[in-house]
Write a protein that holds these residues in place. Sequence first.
Motif, PDB file in Angstrom:
ATOM      1  N   UNK A   1       0.618  -1.211  -0.247  1.00  0.00           N
ATOM      2  CA  UNK A   1       0.003   0.096   0.022  1.00  0.00           C
ATOM      3  C   UNK A   1       1.480   1.284  -0.068  1.00  0.00           C
ATOM      4  N   UNK A   2       0.577   2.036  -1.277  1.00  0.00           N
ATOM      5  CA  UNK A   2       2.204   3.025  -1.422  1.00  0.00           C
ATOM      6  C   UNK A   2       1.404   4.626  -0.445  1.00  0.00           C
ATOM      7  N   UNK A   3       0.343   4.279  -0.132  1.00  0.00           N
ATOM      8  CA  UNK A   3       0.335   6.044  -0.158  1.00  0.00           C
ATOM      9  C   UNK A   3      -0.430   5.953   1.559  1.00  0.00           C
ATOM     10  N   UNK A   4       0.394   6.950   2.055  1.00  0.00           N
ATOM     11  CA  UNK A   4       0.249   7.610   3.505  1.00  0.00           C
ATOM     12  C   UNK A   4      -0.812   7.558   4.412  1.00  0.00           C
TER      13      UNK A   4
ATOM     14  N   UNK B   1      -6.367  -1.610   1.001  1.00  0.00           N
ATOM     15  CA  UNK B   1      -5.968  -2.519  -0.289  1.00  0.00           C
ATOM     16  C   UNK B   1      -6.764  -4.005   0.521  1.00  0.00           C
ATOM     17  N   UNK B   2      -7.168  -4.170  -0.790  1.00  0.00           N
ATOM     18  CA  UNK B   2      -7.693  -5.847  -1.218  1.00  0.00           C
ATOM     19  C   UNK B   2      -6.871  -6.812  -1.753  1.00  0.00           C
TER      20      UNK B   2
ATOM     21  N   UNK C   1      -6.691 -10.535   2.269  1.00  0.00           N
ATOM     22  CA  UNK C   1      -6.243 -10.314   3.075  1.00  0.00           C
ATOM     23  C   UNK C   1      -6.152  -8.653   2.559  1.00  0.00           C
ATOM     24  N   UNK C   2      -6.803  -7.994   3.604  1.00  0.00           N
ATOM     25  CA  UNK C   2      -7.149  -6.455   3.917  1.00  0.00           C
ATOM     26  C   UNK C   2      -6.245  -5.936   4.219  1.00  0.00           C
ATOM     27  N   UNK C   3      -5.034  -4.971   4.351  1.00  0.00           N
ATOM     28  CA  UNK C   3      -3.800  -3.650   4.818  1.00  0.00           C
ATOM     29  C   UNK C   3      -4.969  -2.202   5.329  1.00  0.00           C
ATOM     30  N   UNK C   4      -4.836  -2.444   6.027  1.00  0.00           N
ATOM     31  CA  UNK C   4      -5.390  -0.732   6.150  1.00  0.00           C
ATOM     32  C   UNK C   4      -4.257  -0.373   7.466  1.00  0.00           C
ATOM     33  N   UNK C   5      -3.972   1.287   7.297  1.00  0.00           N
ATOM     34  CA  UNK C   5      -2.808   2.025   7.870  1.00  0.00           C
ATOM     35  C   UNK C   5      -2.225   1.538   8.316  1.00  0.00           C
TER      36      UNK C   5
END
Length: 499
Positions: free
Chosen positions: A241-244, A249-250, A359-363
Motif C-alpha cells: 500500500x503505497x499511500x500514506x 487495500x484488498x 488479505x486487507x491492508x489498512x493503516x
Amino acid sequence: MDLSHKAVKRQASFCNAITFSNRPVLIYEQVRLKITKKQCCWSGALRLGFTSKDPSRIHPDSLPKYACPDLVSQSGFWAKALPEEFANEGNIIAFWVDKKGRVFYRINDSAAMLFFNGVRTADPLWALVDVYGLTRGVQLLDSELVLPDCLRPRSFTALRRPSLRREAEEARLSVSLCDLNVPGADGDETAPAAGCPIPQNSLNSQHSRALPAQLDGDLRFHALRAGAHVRILDEQTVARLENGRDERALVFTSRPVRVAETIFVKVTRSGGARPGALSFGVTTCDPGTLRPADLPFSPEALVDRKEFWAVCRVPGPLHSGDILGLMVNPDGELHLSHNGSAAGMQLCVDASQPLWMLFGLHGAITQIRILGSTILAERGIPSLSCSPASTPTSPSALGIRLSDPLLSTCSSGPLGNSAGGTAPNSPVSLPESPVTPGGGPWSDECTICYERAVDTVIYTCGHMCLCYACGLRLKKALHACCPICRRPIKDIIKTYRSS
C-alpha cells in the motif's frame, strides 16, 4: 483449595470455580500461576483478570458460574480467556496490569503479550482466576514486580517505599479465572508490551526459525486488487500500500488454497506511528470474475455479497517481521498462528468448495509477502515447538520473588481438578478444534445450561451449541462471544429438526 491456600482444583463439571487474591495487587505486579491439571473433555480454558470489588465482601452464593460473560458484565470486573493452546499442564502463566489499565501476560519465559485493556486502576485491584473448562487445577506461585523502565524484577523491599511494607499476613495473594474477549482501545493497539523490547532483528530471527524447512513457492497474489494505491510486486509475492493516507487495500491469492495447506505470510512493512490492522479471510468467489469496482472499501462489508465470504482481523498488534500461518483443515476450520504461537480457530468455512484466501491492508500495515506454503501430510515435516516453552521455567529464573502469595477463601462453587493432553503449538501443526463432551463432535445438550437440547446456531461463526433460551441471554451480554471459538456474536438463529 489446599490448606496453604495456594492450590485449587475444580471438583466437578467445567465451571463454577472462581477464586480471587486475598489482597490487592500492585500496578505492574505479576500474578504467577502454574497449571497443575488439565482435562481434555471440555472446551475453553483458564480465565484471568482483575476486580475492584473486595472479595471478602462478596458472598460466594452471589458469584455466577462463569466469569465470562456473566461476571465481567457486572461493574468492577475485568477478565479474558487464556488461549487454549497455552493451557498445558506445567505451563506457568504470569499476568499483570499497568497504570493505563492494560493487562499483559506471558507464558513461561516468553515475551510479554497484550491481553486486554480497560481496567480501572484508580481503585485497589484483586486478581481474579476462573478455573474453567480444560483447566482443572492451578497453583499460585510467588509474585514479581515488573517495572516499566525495563529494569529486572525486584522485590518489595528493593523499592524502599514505606507504602509497600506489609505484614506477613497481608502479603498473601490469591487469584481467579474469567473468559471474555475485551476489545482493545483504538489508541492502544500498537502500544508495546511492558518490559524490555526485543531488538527487531532478533525478533525476525526467532520468527524465521518457526518456518518449516521447505516451502512450496507456487502461491502468488492475484492480479486483481482493490485500492487506488496498492501494488503487486516481486513476481506477485508482495502486496504494498503505497499511500500514506488512511486507505485500504484488498488482495487475493492466485489460486484456491488446498485443504490442510498452511499459508505463511510475513508483514514486511509496518509504520508504528499510526494504528493498523490486517484482515484475512476466504471466499468461494474466483477473483478472476471480479472488477476492482465490485469490491467495497471495508473488507468486513464483503460478507454482504451473494457469494460466500468470511473475513476477520488478526487479533492483537502486528509489527514488521511478524509471520502468520493460516490453514483450513478438513473440518472447515481456519486456524491462525502468529510468530510460531498457535492462535486457535478463527473462522468456520465450507472446505468442500474451492476457497481463495484474501488479505486487507489498512493503516500501519502497508506491505505483506507470501513466503510460501506447505502440507504436512505430504511432506511429513515434524511439528515445531511454539515459542512459549512447554516445560515450566523455574521460579528462580524468572526473577526475585516477592511476598508469599495465597488464594482467597472466597470462591464460587467447589473447586476441583482437570486433566488432559497437550495440544501441539506450532504454525504448521495447529491444535485441534475444541469439542464439547459427548459421543460425537456435537453434543445434544446446550453447552451453557447442560439441560435443554441444542437448537440454535450462532452467527457469524456458525457453531450450533446452545439452546434458544441461553442463546438469547448470551446475546444480550456485554461483549457476547461464542462458547466454542470465542468469536463475537452478531445474532442467533433458532433451528428446527426434521422428523
